[in-house]
Structure formats: structure tokens, C-alpha cells
Design an enzyme around this catalytic site. Structure first.
Site, PDB file in Angstrom:
ATOM      1  N   GLU A  67       0.833  -1.212   0.000  1.00 27.80           N
ATOM      2  CA  GLU A  67       0.000   0.000   0.000  1.00 27.80           C
ATOM      3  C   GLU A  67       0.861   1.253   0.000  1.00 27.80           C
ATOM      4  OE1 GLU A  67      -1.189   1.900   3.242  1.00 27.80           O
ATOM      5  OE2 GLU A  67      -0.750   0.371   4.746  1.00 27.80           O
ATOM      6  N   VAL A  72      -5.429   0.527   3.314  1.00 25.96           N
ATOM      7  CA  VAL A  72      -5.629  -0.923   3.240  1.00 25.96           C
ATOM      8  C   VAL A  72      -6.948  -1.235   2.531  1.00 25.96           C
ATOM      9  CG1 VAL A  72      -6.052  -3.003   4.622  1.00 25.96           C
ATOM     10  CG2 VAL A  72      -4.180  -1.445   5.233  1.00 25.96           C
ATOM     11  N   ASP A 121     -15.906   5.752  15.012  1.00 21.23           N
ATOM     12  CA  ASP A 121     -14.826   5.641  14.035  1.00 21.23           C
ATOM     13  C   ASP A 121     -14.288   4.214  13.988  1.00 21.23           C
ATOM     14  OD1 ASP A 121     -12.643   5.845  12.370  1.00 21.23           O
ATOM     15  OD2 ASP A 121     -11.815   7.627  13.334  1.00 21.23           O
ATOM     16  N   SER A 140     -12.306   1.883  11.116  1.00 20.00           N
ATOM     17  CA  SER A 140     -11.665   1.964   9.803  1.00 20.00           C
ATOM     18  C   SER A 140     -12.424   1.143   8.766  1.00 20.00           C
ATOM     19  CB  SER A 140     -10.227   1.448   9.903  1.00 20.00           C
ATOM     20  OG  SER A 140      -9.652   1.404   8.614  1.00 20.00           O
ATOM     21  N   ALA A 141     -12.531   1.705   7.584  1.00 17.11           N
ATOM     22  CA  ALA A 141     -13.158   0.993   6.463  1.00 17.11           C
ATOM     23  C   ALA A 141     -12.327  -0.230   6.060  1.00 17.11           C
ATOM     24  CB  ALA A 141     -13.327   1.931   5.277  1.00 17.11           C
ATOM     25  N   ASP A 142     -11.097  -0.323   6.572  1.00 15.42           N
ATOM     26  CA  ASP A 142     -10.272  -1.511   6.305  1.00 15.42           C
ATOM     27  C   ASP A 142     -11.041  -2.779   6.676  1.00 15.42           C
ATOM     28  OD1 ASP A 142      -8.284   0.345   5.785  1.00 15.42           O
ATOM     29  OD2 ASP A 142      -6.977  -0.270   7.436  1.00 15.42           O
ATOM     30  N   LYS A 177      -3.104  -1.336  14.397  1.00 14.90           N
ATOM     31  CA  LYS A 177      -2.306  -0.315  15.070  1.00 14.90           C
ATOM     32  C   LYS A 177      -2.687  -0.228  16.556  1.00 14.90           C
ATOM     33  CE  LYS A 177      -2.856   2.387  11.329  1.00 14.90           C
ATOM     34  NZ  LYS A 177      -2.548   1.656  10.103  1.00 14.90           N
TER      35      LYS A 177
HETATM   36  N1  PSU Z   1       0.280   0.590   8.438  1.00 19.60           N
HETATM   37  C1  PSU Z   1       1.297   1.366   8.869  1.00 19.60           C
HETATM   38  N2  PSU Z   1       1.161   2.718   8.744  1.00 19.60           N
HETATM   39  C2  PSU Z   1       0.020   3.301   8.164  1.00 19.60           C
HETATM   40  C3  PSU Z   1      -1.043   2.465   7.713  1.00 19.60           C
HETATM   41  C4  PSU Z   1      -0.858   1.116   7.876  1.00 19.60           C
HETATM   42  O1  PSU Z   1       2.316   0.869   9.389  1.00 19.60           O
HETATM   43  O2  PSU Z   1      -0.049   4.532   8.054  1.00 19.60           O
HETATM   44  C5  PSU Z   1      -2.288   3.099   7.072  1.00 19.60           C
HETATM   45  C6  PSU Z   1      -3.019   2.069   6.211  1.00 19.60           C
HETATM   46  O3  PSU Z   1      -3.128   2.620   4.916  1.00 19.60           O
HETATM   47  C7  PSU Z   1      -4.385   1.928   6.844  1.00 19.60           C
HETATM   48  C8  PSU Z   1      -4.608   3.294   7.371  1.00 19.60           C
HETATM   49  O4  PSU Z   1      -5.364   1.535   5.924  1.00 19.60           O
HETATM   50  O5  PSU Z   1      -3.320   3.576   7.957  1.00 19.60           O
HETATM   51  C9  PSU Z   1      -5.779   3.330   8.346  1.00 19.60           C
HETATM   52  O6  PSU Z   1      -6.374   4.593   8.312  1.00 19.60           O
HETATM   53  P1  PSU Z   1      -7.813   4.835   8.986  1.00 19.60           P
HETATM   54  O7  PSU Z   1      -7.611   4.545  10.446  1.00 19.60           O
HETATM   55  O8  PSU Z   1      -8.125   6.296   8.713  1.00 19.60           O
HETATM   56  O9  PSU Z   1      -8.777   3.918   8.321  1.00 19.60           O
HETATM   57 MN    MN Z   2     -11.386   6.327  10.522  1.00 25.64          MN
END
Ligand code: PSU
Ligand code: MN
Length: 312
Positions: A32, A113, A145, A147-149, A166
Site C-alpha cells: 500500500e 488498506v 470511528d 476503519s473501512a479496512d 495499530k
Molecule cells: N500501516 C502502517 N502505517 C500506516 C497504515 C498502515 O504501518 O499509516 C495506514 C493504512 O493505509 C491503513 C490506514 O489503511 O493507515 C488506516 O487509516 P484509517 O484509520 O483512517 O482507516
Molecule cells: Mn477512521
């Protein structure tokens, strides 16, 4: 007559190398780009992007870093394109839902992701490596919140190698959502869900595998069983020797969460904000742990891809 049908290479463009590997059934690993543009500081991010591709190649697979450039989703970037992702200012962070607008308006952006999983699967790539997945944020009851992941992984046939989710997130809450959404999870040489910067989150996982071949076996079993097109998460922990000091992690994360609250950071901005806070608050130690985790994931993904394409 005006047709609204776009030829496929107007929206989705595999590089020649990736297209050829896929046509031959050779191993390919998707990577990604949000981690490069929004997850890591410059100028380190470009070095890392190149290094991750090199690790994939060492395992005998072809890397396919995915990003949208001028409206076209590129599956596999050349060096100049990687540099754009690493250095262009104002680059967007694109989830799956952003892809149609980005394509129509000829925008550029890095893919999360969710978007990367979709585009990889759409292009015929089965294995994808990243650092840590998005998930359920702490304070979900107020912010909603998530994540859409997670949603994309619940309906995409892809294998994601990651160091868990994370640690800025609500990890037990995220594991519960993965269970509800039928996403398969296997620990790679571990019985505990990894903690991204930390070797373990302390949460148990039900399935443990020891080899890349076992991951490929699970993937073949997914296909043989049929059913909903769900993902497989291969959870691969950062080695203890390379993890962030857990006490430092907990202290700086608490500060980061308080700062995000105070500054009312929400939506897409929250994850990059917290990751960046951790890098500064740990004098770069979190960055090293993050990179160690990603490198390990990319290596294992290359091995799984090799086993998958060999058929054993
Ligand atoms: N893994 C990492 N660093 C990142 C991410 C993943 O080590 O920055 C990114 C990925 O692209 C993941 C995104 O999809 O963070 C999640 O963002 P959000 O919480 O806004 O869905
Ligand atoms: Mn989010």
C-alpha cells in the site's frame, strides 16, 4: 452515441512487469502507499518504499505498490511514480469509497488498506503486506470511528500480512469486529495477536501457523469451501528485540490520545496524527519498530506468495 463505459486501463493500470507476472502465475505481493505518504516521515519514506520492494524481490516475488496517479489506479509503480507518492504535497489519502471520485476527477492519492485490498484483488493479486491494519478507534461509542479496512476485508478475497492492528486502536474491540465480520485470522508463529509496535497486544488468537506454506493451504481451503469472499489476516509480530519499549509506548500513546482529543482531530486525520505524535514522542523509536514490523511482514508475504504460486 456517447458511451460512459471507461476502458479498463483508464481506471486500473497494472505495470508491464506486474501484468506479465500475473499472466504467468508468478508470485506478486501488493504493497500500500498510505504508509509511505501519510504514515512515515520524509525523506525516510522513499527509502523505505524502495527497500520494501527490494525485500519482495529477494523472496522471488514481484512487488506491486498501489496508488492512484492522475485518476488512474496504478498496480505497480516505477521509481519516478514512487517518488511522487513519497514527496508530492497535498496528496490525498484514498479509501475505497474515494476511488470513483479520484478516477473521475483525475486526482492523485495514496491508497489505504481498504482501497489497496480492493484494487489488488481486482487486478488478480492475492497477497498484500502492510504494517498494521486500521480498526476500531478508542472512544468508538462517541466517534463511531471504525476503519473501512475492516469492512473491505470482510468482503475481499485477499491475504493481508500485518503486525496486527495499530496499537493506537481499541484492539479487543477490533478483534471482536473481525470475528463478527467473518475475517479469518492466523498468528504467524504466535498464539497472541501482535501489537503493531509491540510484539504482543496480550490478546489471544485461535489459530497459529508455523510456515508460509500453511498460510497458502488456508487460502486454498478458503477457495475450496466457497462462501463469502472474506480475507485472511496473517498476523506476524515484530520481534521482541525490535519492538518499542512497552512502557515508553504506553506513556507516549496516552499523551498522543490526549493531544488528539484536545485538538479535536477526527476522521482520516486521526491515524496519521497519532503515528506522527508517537514518532516525535519516542525520538524516532516508534518509527524503527514500525519499520521492523513492515519489513518482516513484507518478507513473509513474499514467501506466502511464492508458496501460493508454486501450489504447495
Ligand atoms: N500501516 C502502517 N502505517 C500506516 C497504515 C498502515 O504501518 O499509516 C495506514 C493504512 O493505509 C491503513 C490506514 O489503511 O493507515 C488506516 O487509516 P484509517 O484509520 O483512517 O482507516
Ligand atoms: Mn477512521
Amino acid at each position: 452515441m456517447r458511451t460512459t463505459q471507461q476502458p479498463i486501463d483508464n481506471v486500473l493500470r497494472p505495470s508491464d512487469e506486474v501484468a506479465e507476472a500475473l499472466a504467468q502465475g508468478a508470485p506478486v505481493v501488493a504493497l500500500e502507499s498510505t504508509i509511505i505518504s501519510h504514515g512515515l516521515p520524509q525523506p525516510r519514506n522513499l527509502e523505505v518504499a524502495l527497500e520494501l520492494e527490494e525485500i519482495v524481490r529477494e523472496s522471488g516475488a514481484v512487488p506491486a505498490t498501489i496508488a492512484v496517479l492522475d485518476g488512474v489506479a496504478h498496480i505497480g509503480l516505477d521509481q519516478r511514480e514512487l517518488k511522487r507518492i513519497a514527496t508530492e504535497s497535498g496528496l490525498r489519502k484514498l479509501g475505497f469509497r474515494d476511488l470513483p471520485a479520484a478516477a473521475a476527477l483525475k486526482a492523485s492519492g495514496a491508497t489505504t488498506v481498504s482501497a489497496t485490498s480492493f484494487l489488488a484483488a481486482r487486478a488478480g493479486i492475492r497477497i498484500f503486506a502492510t504494517g498494521g491494519l486500521g480498526g476500531v478507534h478508542r472512544g468508538w461509542t462517541e466517534s463511531q470511528d471504525e476503519s473501512a479496512d475492516l469492512d473491505m476485508l470482510s468482503r475481499t478475497r485477499i491475504t493481508v500480512v500485518c503486525a496486527g492492528v495499530k496499537s493506537i486502536l481499541d484492539v479487543p474491540g477490533t478483534l471482536q469486529r473481525l470475528e463478527t465480520r467473518e475475517v479469518s485470522v492466523a498468528g504467524f508463529r504466535t498464539d497472541e495477536f501482535p501489537g503493531f509496535y509491540l510484539h504482543t497486544s496480550g490478546e489471544p488468537i485461535d489459530w497459529r501457523i508455523e510456515t508460509p506454506a500453511e498460510a497458502a493451504d488456508i487460502m486454498r481451503a478458503q477457495d475450496a469451501l466457497g462462501g463469502p469472499e472474506t480475507a485472511l489476516i496473517v498476523a506476524n509480530p515484530v520481534p521482541v528485540a525490535e519492538q518499542l519499549d512497552p512502557a515508553l509506548h504506553d506513556r507516549v500513546l496516552a499523551e498522543a490520545l490526549a493531544a488528539a482529543d484536545r485538538e479535536r482531530v477526527t476522521g482520516q486525520a486521526i491515524t496519521p496524527f497519532l503515528l506522527e505524535y508517537l514518532v516525535r514522542g519516542t525520538d524516532g523509536a516508534s518509527l524503527e519498530a514500525n519499520l521492523a514490523a513492515v519489513r518482516g511482514n513484507v518478507r513473509i508475504a513474499g514467501q506466502i506468495a511464492a508458496s501460493w504460486s508454486r501450489g504447495n
